[in-house]
Design a protein around this motif. Structure first.
Motif, PDB file in Angstrom:
ATOM      1  N   LEU A 160      -0.094  -8.447 -15.066  1.00 40.16           N
ATOM      2  CA  LEU A 160      -0.119  -8.751 -17.247  1.00 40.16           C
ATOM      3  C   LEU A 160      -0.684  -7.063 -16.832  1.00 40.16           C
ATOM      4  CD1 LEU A 160      -1.754 -12.379 -17.592  1.00 40.16           C
ATOM      5  CD2 LEU A 160       0.682 -11.891 -17.594  1.00 40.16           C
ATOM      6  N   GLY A 161      -1.491  -7.025 -16.946  1.00 42.75           N
ATOM      7  CA  GLY A 161      -1.834  -5.641 -17.202  1.00 42.75           C
ATOM      8  C   GLY A 161      -0.288  -4.325 -17.295  1.00 42.75           C
ATOM      9  N   LEU A 162       0.490  -4.139 -16.650  1.00 38.06           N
ATOM     10  CA  LEU A 162       1.394  -3.108 -15.905  1.00 38.06           C
ATOM     11  C   LEU A 162       1.705  -3.787 -17.176  1.00 38.06           C
ATOM     12  CD1 LEU A 162       1.467  -3.351 -12.532  1.00 38.06           C
ATOM     13  CD2 LEU A 162       0.530  -1.930 -14.014  1.00 38.06           C
ATOM     14  N   LYS A 163       2.289  -5.784 -17.781  1.00 35.80           N
ATOM     15  CA  LYS A 163       2.840  -5.620 -18.869  1.00 35.80           C
ATOM     16  C   LYS A 163       3.046  -5.403 -20.417  1.00 35.80           C
ATOM     17  CE  LYS A 163       5.672 -10.036 -20.064  1.00 35.80           C
ATOM     18  NZ  LYS A 163       5.727 -11.772 -19.645  1.00 35.80           N
ATOM     19  N   GLY A 169       5.940  -8.091  -9.816  1.00 38.84           N
ATOM     20  CA  GLY A 169       4.886  -7.163 -10.522  1.00 38.84           C
ATOM     21  C   GLY A 169       5.708  -5.648 -10.878  1.00 38.84           C
ATOM     22  N   LEU A 170       5.496  -5.808  -9.079  1.00 36.12           N
ATOM     23  CA  LEU A 170       5.212  -3.990  -9.089  1.00 36.12           C
ATOM     24  C   LEU A 170       6.564  -3.827  -9.040  1.00 36.12           C
ATOM     25  CD1 LEU A 170       2.060  -3.232  -6.120  1.00 36.12           C
ATOM     26  CD2 LEU A 170       2.137  -2.629  -8.720  1.00 36.12           C
ATOM     27  N   MET A 171       7.161  -4.337  -9.066  1.00 30.04           N
ATOM     28  CA  MET A 171       9.180  -3.772  -9.648  1.00 30.04           C
ATOM     29  C   MET A 171       9.480  -3.609 -10.810  1.00 30.04           C
ATOM     30  SD  MET A 171      10.113  -5.558  -5.781  1.00 30.04           S
ATOM     31  CE  MET A 171      11.922  -5.641  -6.133  1.00 30.04           C
ATOM     32  N   GLY A 172       8.417  -4.675 -11.862  1.00 33.63           N
ATOM     33  CA  GLY A 172       8.773  -4.818 -13.050  1.00 33.63           C
ATOM     34  C   GLY A 172       9.252  -5.957 -13.913  1.00 33.63           C
ATOM     35  N   ASP A 173       9.499  -6.955 -11.871  1.00 34.05           N
ATOM     36  CA  ASP A 173       9.830  -8.552 -12.633  1.00 34.05           C
ATOM     37  C   ASP A 173       8.569  -8.994 -13.407  1.00 34.05           C
ATOM     38  OD1 ASP A 173      10.929 -10.998 -13.267  1.00 34.05           O
ATOM     39  OD2 ASP A 173      12.260 -10.662 -11.289  1.00 34.05           O
ATOM     40  N   TYR A 174       7.890  -8.583 -13.976  1.00 33.50           N
ATOM     41  CA  TYR A 174       6.713  -9.810 -14.459  1.00 33.50           C
ATOM     42  C   TYR A 174       7.278 -10.951 -14.947  1.00 33.50           C
ATOM     43  CZ  TYR A 174       6.220  -4.314 -15.784  1.00 33.50           C
ATOM     44  OH  TYR A 174       6.048  -3.882 -16.123  1.00 33.50           O
ATOM     45  N   LEU A 175       8.521 -11.785 -15.813  1.00 35.05           N
ATOM     46  CA  LEU A 175       8.105 -13.295 -16.166  1.00 35.05           C
ATOM     47  C   LEU A 175       8.012 -13.835 -14.122  1.00 35.05           C
ATOM     48  CD1 LEU A 175       8.624 -15.020 -17.763  1.00 35.05           C
ATOM     49  CD2 LEU A 175      11.294 -15.309 -17.254  1.00 35.05           C
ATOM     50  N   TYR A 230       0.428  -1.011  -0.324  1.00 33.98           N
ATOM     51  CA  TYR A 230       0.472   0.052  -0.168  1.00 33.98           C
ATOM     52  C   TYR A 230       0.799   1.220  -0.029  1.00 33.98           C
ATOM     53  CZ  TYR A 230      -4.422  -2.608   1.032  1.00 33.98           C
ATOM     54  OH  TYR A 230      -4.525  -3.439   1.383  1.00 33.98           O
ATOM     55  N   THR A 231       1.966   1.360   0.003  1.00 33.05           N
ATOM     56  CA  THR A 231       2.963   2.124   0.829  1.00 33.05           C
ATOM     57  C   THR A 231       4.035   2.071  -0.293  1.00 33.05           C
ATOM     58  OG1 THR A 231       3.663   1.516   2.246  1.00 33.05           O
ATOM     59  CG2 THR A 231       2.215   2.718   3.493  1.00 33.05           C
ATOM     60  N   LYS A 232       3.911   1.109  -1.082  1.00 33.51           N
ATOM     61  CA  LYS A 232       4.813   1.350  -1.986  1.00 33.51           C
ATOM     62  C   LYS A 232       6.530   0.980  -2.217  1.00 33.51           C
ATOM     63  CE  LYS A 232       2.403   4.594  -5.155  1.00 33.51           C
ATOM     64  NZ  LYS A 232       3.128   6.108  -6.443  1.00 33.51           N
ATOM     65  N   GLN A 233       6.502   0.203  -0.831  1.00 34.35           N
ATOM     66  CA  GLN A 233       8.217  -0.525  -0.042  1.00 34.35           C
ATOM     67  C   GLN A 233       8.119  -1.555  -0.727  1.00 34.35           C
ATOM     68  OE1 GLN A 233       8.604   0.860   3.378  1.00 34.35           O
ATOM     69  NE2 GLN A 233       6.555   2.150   3.964  1.00 34.35           N
ATOM     70  N   TYR A 234       7.930  -1.812  -1.655  1.00 34.10           N
ATOM     71  CA  TYR A 234       8.228  -2.677  -3.116  1.00 34.10           C
ATOM     72  C   TYR A 234       9.061  -4.198  -2.310  1.00 34.10           C
ATOM     73  CZ  TYR A 234       4.842  -0.503  -5.704  1.00 34.10           C
ATOM     74  OH  TYR A 234       3.988   0.434  -6.136  1.00 34.10           O
ATOM     75  N   GLN A 235       9.742  -3.420  -2.395  1.00 33.57           N
ATOM     76  CA  GLN A 235      11.385  -4.437  -1.736  1.00 33.57           C
ATOM     77  C   GLN A 235      11.160  -4.931  -0.739  1.00 33.57           C
ATOM     78  OE1 GLN A 235      14.028  -5.790  -3.153  1.00 33.57           O
ATOM     79  NE2 GLN A 235      14.248  -6.277  -1.540  1.00 33.57           N
ATOM     80  N   GLU A 283       4.592 -13.291 -12.770  1.00 32.57           N
ATOM     81  CA  GLU A 283       3.979 -15.081 -13.121  1.00 32.57           C
ATOM     82  C   GLU A 283       4.092 -15.840 -12.048  1.00 32.57           C
ATOM     83  OE1 GLU A 283       3.267 -14.466 -17.131  1.00 32.57           O
ATOM     84  OE2 GLU A 283       4.346 -12.993 -17.593  1.00 32.57           O
ATOM     85  N   ALA A 284       5.299 -16.121 -12.484  1.00 33.78           N
ATOM     86  CA  ALA A 284       5.267 -17.823 -12.202  1.00 33.78           C
ATOM     87  C   ALA A 284       5.595 -18.164 -10.972  1.00 33.78           C
ATOM     88  CB  ALA A 284       7.808 -18.255 -12.201  1.00 33.78           C
ATOM     89  N   VAL A 285       5.478 -16.975  -9.923  1.00 31.45           N
ATOM     90  CA  VAL A 285       5.570 -17.674  -8.489  1.00 31.45           C
ATOM     91  C   VAL A 285       3.726 -17.480  -8.627  1.00 31.45           C
ATOM     92  CG1 VAL A 285       5.058 -16.147  -6.436  1.00 31.45           C
ATOM     93  CG2 VAL A 285       7.456 -16.058  -7.556  1.00 31.45           C
ATOM     94  N   LEU A 286       2.942 -16.209  -9.123  1.00 34.91           N
ATOM     95  CA  LEU A 286       1.286 -15.877  -8.856  1.00 34.91           C
ATOM     96  C   LEU A 286       1.015 -17.852  -9.530  1.00 34.91           C
ATOM     97  CD1 LEU A 286       1.319 -12.696  -9.534  1.00 34.91           C
ATOM     98  CD2 LEU A 286       0.308 -13.317  -8.156  1.00 34.91           C
ATOM     99  N   ASN A 287       1.202 -18.633 -10.312  1.00 38.52           N
ATOM    100  CA  ASN A 287       1.200 -19.491 -10.753  1.00 38.52           C
ATOM    101  C   ASN A 287       0.713 -20.698  -9.998  1.00 38.52           C
ATOM    102  OD1 ASN A 287      -0.686 -18.626 -13.359  1.00 38.52           O
ATOM    103  ND2 ASN A 287       1.790 -18.803 -14.521  1.00 38.52           N
ATOM    104  N   GLN A 288       1.997 -20.175  -9.267  1.00 39.95           N
ATOM    105  CA  GLN A 288       2.222 -21.242  -8.433  1.00 39.95           C
ATOM    106  C   GLN A 288       1.189 -21.231  -7.269  1.00 39.95           C
ATOM    107  OE1 GLN A 288       6.001 -21.328  -6.469  1.00 39.95           O
ATOM    108  NE2 GLN A 288       5.888 -22.410  -4.919  1.00 39.95           N
TER     109      GLN A 288
END
Length: 416
Positions: A169-172, A136-142, A103-108, A145-150
């Motif tokens: 995927l929308g961000l991608k 995904g929010l950090m731009g590591d789309y590949l 929520y606070t954009k502290q993605y790491q 996707e793998a983690v979310l599919n898991q």
């Protein structure tokens, strides 16, 4: 018989015992026994810290949840971190922290909190979903996707991983890395999330993004408004709502939505940038400049914000300042406080707008050597973008007229 001169007289008469003295002695002995038996064990030893009652871990969670429900995300984060000092292996604290960090954009930090929950249970579907969303929010789309599919494989009836994956995927697609197949999959996943959890914030947000990407702005507005009804303290939801109101266009509501994001994230440059663009669209150039300047003050190394401010200066016909800021956006440079700013490589809109506006400002002030270079780069690099091609041709026309003496260069006005 006795020994003379001796202090030990064997025939000396003994004194009779004093009964009062005997009674006092007995009382003193009794008092000493009482103190030793009952008082001393209850007296704390000197210089030893007095023990304090330990706070129950559950009380931290209750307090943090109350703070989060009031929109006080940073305070809630601090309380959850204190809870982890008491109960470091509680996965629910790590999951709650991950959401608040998102929520606070502290993605790491969100990534790390989700990872800590996975240390306790590698098959925790909620933790995997949050981890994938953060990636995904950090731009590591590949990897996202793998983690979310898991996560979906582990919990196929949970709508949240579907919503997260649809959004990623929308961000991608939005970043230019996705294609039509990616977009169609995002649409399908958002509908799957809707079928499983139609009233969830995550579902409304994912559907809203997909609808925005497909230019269904009015429908997107309804989804983002529904998401805000679930949680009115997430600034990104107001930004998304404002973008879609602006696209309709409904500028007053867009301005209100962007304005609502500012008290929730006062140092985020995006609300100010969106407000500057909206006021530029309405022709209120003074306000547009003010908000563009505020946006840049919050992120002085962001080349996009230099480009945004330069475009607005160009619209006010302050070509000198337009060149100043657009040159940094295009070529790179340094901020006012000496930090390096990386220039933007030529690409389609919005970067192309910075290039052709820069070229036009150069041409109008007679700096045609560089202006012609910009025009040629546009004709070669973004030849499929009609607006850019048209403006590149205008740059060449202005410079051609100046070379022929039929159009004098605009004299730069003094800027305060």
């Amino acid at each position: 018989m006795y020994l003379r001169g001796s202090h030990f007289n064997l025939n000396r008469r003994r004194r009779r015992s004093n009964p009062v003295r005997v009674v006092v002695l007995v009382m003193l002995i009794g008092a000493a026994l009482y103190v030793n038996q009952f008082v001393v064990p209850q007296t704390p030893p000197l210089f030893v810290p007095t023990p304090t009652p330990t706070r129950a871990p559950e009380s931290y969670a209750i307090e943090a949840e109350q703070l989060a429900n009031q929109g006080k995300f940073l305070q809630a984060i601090q309380v959850y971190r204190e809870a982890l000092l008491v109960d470091p292996k509680n996965p629910s604290y790590h999951l709650a922290l991950a959401r608040l960090y998102l929520y606070t954009k502290q993605y790491q930090q969100a990534l790390e909190s989700a990872g800590n929950a996975l240390l306790q249970n590698p098959n925790n579907a909620q933790a995997l979903a949050l981890r994938g969303y953060a990636l995904g929010l950090m731009g590591d789309y590949l990897q996202a996707e793998a983690v979310l599919n898991q996560a979906i494989e582990l919990d196929p009836n949970n709508p949240v991983p579907y919503a997260y994956l649809a959004e990623v995927l929308g961000l991608k697609v939005q970043s230019g890395e996705g294609d039509l197949v990616t977009l169609n999959r995002a649409i399908d996943l958002s509908r799957k999330a809707q079928s499983l959890g139609p009233d969830l914030l995550e579902t409304h947000r994912a559907r809203g993004l997909v609808l925005e990407l497909t230019a269904n702005y009015a429908d997107a507005v309804r989804e983002f408004e529904a998401a805000i009804a679930q949680n009115k303290y997430i600034p990104d939801l107001y930004l998304a709502l404002g973008r879609n109101y602006r696209a309709i266009p409904d500028y007053p509501k867009a301005i209100q939505a962007f304005g609502n994001a500012i008290p929730l994230a006062p140092t985020d440059p995006l609300p100010y940038m969106y407000l500057s663009k909206t006021y530029l669209a309405t022709g209120e150039l003074t306000r547009a400049l003010q908000y563009a300047q505020q946006a840049l003050s919050h992120a002085p190394t962001d080349p996009f914000l230099y480009g945004n401010l330069g475009v607005i200066y160009y619209r006010t016909r302050d070509y000198v300042r337009a060149i100043q800021y657009l040159r940094i956006a295009v070529r790179g440079g340094t901020s006012e406080d000496g930090q390096p700013v990386q220039g933007l490589a030529l690409d389609y809109y919005p970067i192309s707008e910075y290039y052709y506006t820069y070229g036009l400002a150069l041409a109008r002030t007679g700096e045609c050597d560089e202006a012609v270079q910009i025009a040629r780069a546009l004709l070669q690099g973004v030849s499929n973008e009609d607006v850019s091609v048209s403006n590149a041709q205008e740059i060449l026309n202005i410079c051609g007229s100046q070379a022929a003496g039929t159009l004098p260069a605009t004299q730069p006005s003094a800027t305060p």
